[in-house]
Design an enzyme around this catalytic site. Structure first.
Site, mmCIF file in Angstrom:
data_model
loop_
_atom_site.group_PDB
_atom_site.id
_atom_site.type_symbol
_atom_site.label_atom_id
_atom_site.label_comp_id
_atom_site.label_asym_id
_atom_site.label_seq_id
_atom_site.Cartn_x
_atom_site.Cartn_y
_atom_site.Cartn_z
ATOM 1 N N PRO A 1 0.843 -1.206 0.000
ATOM 2 C CA PRO A 1 0.000 0.000 0.000
ATOM 3 C C PRO A 1 0.869 1.244 0.000
ATOM 4 C CG PRO A 1 0.031 -1.032 2.182
ATOM 5 C CD PRO A 1 0.767 -1.946 1.263
ATOM 6 N N LEU A 2 0.691 2.096 -1.009
ATOM 7 C CA LEU A 2 1.556 3.262 -1.193
ATOM 8 C C LEU A 2 0.727 4.528 -1.343
ATOM 9 C CD1 LEU A 2 3.888 1.654 -3.879
ATOM 10 C CD2 LEU A 2 4.545 2.165 -1.515
ATOM 11 N N THR A 3 0.867 5.449 -0.418
ATOM 12 C CA THR A 3 0.208 6.746 -0.554
ATOM 13 C C THR A 3 0.828 7.492 -1.737
ATOM 14 O OG1 THR A 3 -0.391 6.938 1.773
ATOM 15 C CG2 THR A 3 -0.103 8.997 0.558
ATOM 16 N N GLN B 1 -6.900 -0.782 1.770
ATOM 17 C CA GLN B 1 -6.350 -0.524 3.103
ATOM 18 C C GLN B 1 -7.171 0.552 3.810
ATOM 19 O OE1 GLN B 1 -2.663 1.694 4.060
ATOM 20 N NE2 GLN B 1 -1.849 -0.252 4.822
ATOM 21 N N ALA C 1 -0.407 0.287 11.587
ATOM 22 C CA ALA C 1 1.045 0.503 11.557
ATOM 23 C C ALA C 1 1.384 1.979 11.355
ATOM 24 C CB ALA C 1 1.659 -0.338 10.425
ATOM 25 N N TYR D 1 -0.045 5.653 12.897
ATOM 26 C CA TYR D 1 -1.387 6.211 12.741
ATOM 27 C C TYR D 1 -2.291 5.772 13.899
ATOM 28 C CZ TYR D 1 0.562 7.573 8.274
ATOM 29 O OH TYR D 1 1.372 8.122 7.308
ATOM 30 N N ARG E 1 -2.127 -4.720 8.977
ATOM 31 C CA ARG E 1 -0.730 -4.295 8.846
ATOM 32 C C ARG E 1 -0.233 -3.768 10.191
ATOM 33 N NH1 ARG E 1 2.909 -0.231 5.017
ATOM 34 N NH2 ARG E 1 4.016 -1.976 4.094
ATOM 35 N N ARG F 1 14.278 -3.681 10.515
ATOM 36 C CA ARG F 1 15.366 -2.850 9.982
ATOM 37 C C ARG F 1 14.868 -1.512 9.451
ATOM 38 N NH1 ARG F 1 16.447 -6.816 4.835
ATOM 39 N NH2 ARG F 1 14.540 -6.354 3.674
ATOM 40 N N GLY G 1 7.305 -1.958 -2.322
ATOM 41 C CA GLY G 1 6.757 -0.626 -2.509
ATOM 42 C C GLY G 1 7.448 0.130 -3.614
#
Length: 350
Positions: A14-16, A89, A163, A166, A213, A253, A304
């Site tokens: 999921p990418l804004t 999402q 995640a 938020y 997530r 990481r 991503g």
């Protein structure tokens, strides 16, 4: 993955992308997602707000109004026409917002009244309003309604965003959650509200259509925890009891959003604690993705930036073909083409 037959183990993370003007998904998103669809491939859509208090950034989509639902339908349709599996999402930014995005210019809501303190950031976040105990059921219901809307829009399921600092993460993490009611204090109490959301959504649309997530090890948006391993394992065990489809976790990481750091922490204890499909994300390349699958560390790997810049990424991965380089300067621009749908595909060899 449950009732879904996947053809490969690569997931679109999921990418804004901030191309959804006035919080409504736009027609250019149909091309963007269609380009990244492969038959039997899983795509997780960009974070979509669950209510009018959920937004924290400009031009991000929502899924709480009739207009928003109708706007998503043709986008979902083109993904399905190419044989893809598409999850929506569901997101609430909580305190990672400001008065301009809130109804009536009100303070954003959170588990706390402490504002986000982001070192080195030019963005200033105002103090949020601490949610009252009696307001929690209203937020749970917002997630239920958004999940129902997502299914009506044609999505195959939903991923609940717990995640990245938020709203749900603001309850989970002890660095932020300073409540003294049943939603704060102990680990069990801090997880209560996020788990209520997951259970309510699973009860409404079916647990076999629900993923979650998590980023227990991350400290995004000033949202860290003193015992991330304990938090992650407790959530994995609790999600097992709810029988959800998958758990999608950000690698330890990735302590910050874009940069990797050395760590001795591992997602393996969470992986072992969760019985469903386990998706990992965070800085993976081709060889690392193959390695984590081969070692049993994950069932699927979410990509991503590599997928953003390479619309036919699963094909390139299969052929070990050269990759386009992502242009970070256009990640969050508003242009409907540049840095969005203009990344080149592999030349057709036939």
């Amino acid at each position: 993955m449950g009732k879904f037959n996947l053809s490969h183990r690569i997931v679109l993370a999921p990418l804004t992308r901030t191309r959804s003007y006035n919080f409504v998904a736009q027609s250019h998103a149909a091309l963007y997602y269609s380009q990244r669809t492969s038959k039997g491939g899983l795509l997780i859509g960009e974070a979509s707000g669950v209510s009018e208090t959920a937004q924290g950034y400009p031009n991000t989509p929502g899924i709480w109004t009739r207009e928003q639902v109708e706007a998503w339908k043709p986008i979902v349709r083109v993904v399905h026409e190419k044989g893809g599996i598409f999850f929506c999402q569901l997101w609430h930014a909580g305190r990672v917002s400001n008065y301009a995005y809130q109804p009536g210019g009100q303070p954003p809501i959170s588990s706390t009244n402490k504002p986000v303190q982001k070192e080195g950031s030019s963005t200033k976040y105002p103090p949020p309003r601490r949610l009252r105990t009696d307001e929690i059921p209203k937020i749970v219901n917002d997630f239920i309604m958004a999940a129902k809307n997502a299914i009506e829009a044609g999505f195959d399921g939903v991923e609940i965003h717990g995640a990245n600092g938020y709203l749900l993460d603001q309850f989970l993490k002890d660095k932020v959650n300073d409540r003294d009611d049943k939603y704060g204090g102990s680990l069990e109490n801090r997880c209560r509200f996020p788990l209520k959301v997951v259970k309510a959504v699973a009860d409404e649309i079916g647990a076999n259509k629900v993923g979650v997530r998590l980023s227990p090890f991350a400290d995004y948006c000033d949202c860290g925890d003193s015992d991330p391993q304990g938090l992650g394992i407790y959530m994995a065990q609790s999600l097992n009891k709810l029988g959800i489809l998958y758990c999608h976790v950000i690698e330890p990481r990735m302590h910050t959003m874009f940069d990797q750091s050395e760590t001795n922490s591992s997602l393996l204890p969470m992986r072992k604690a969760f019985n469903g499909t386990f998706i990992v994300a965070g800085g993976y390349n081709r060889s690392e993705g193959n390695r984590v699958i081969a070692s049993g560390g994950a069932d699927l790997v979410a990509y991503g930036r590599l997928f953003l810049a390479n619309p036919d990424f699963p094909k390139r991965f299969e052929l070990n073909a050269e990759l386009n380089k992502a242009d970070r300067s256009t990640f969050y621009s508003n242009d409907p083409v540049v840095g969005y749908t203009d990344y080149p595909l592999l030349e057709n060899d036939s």
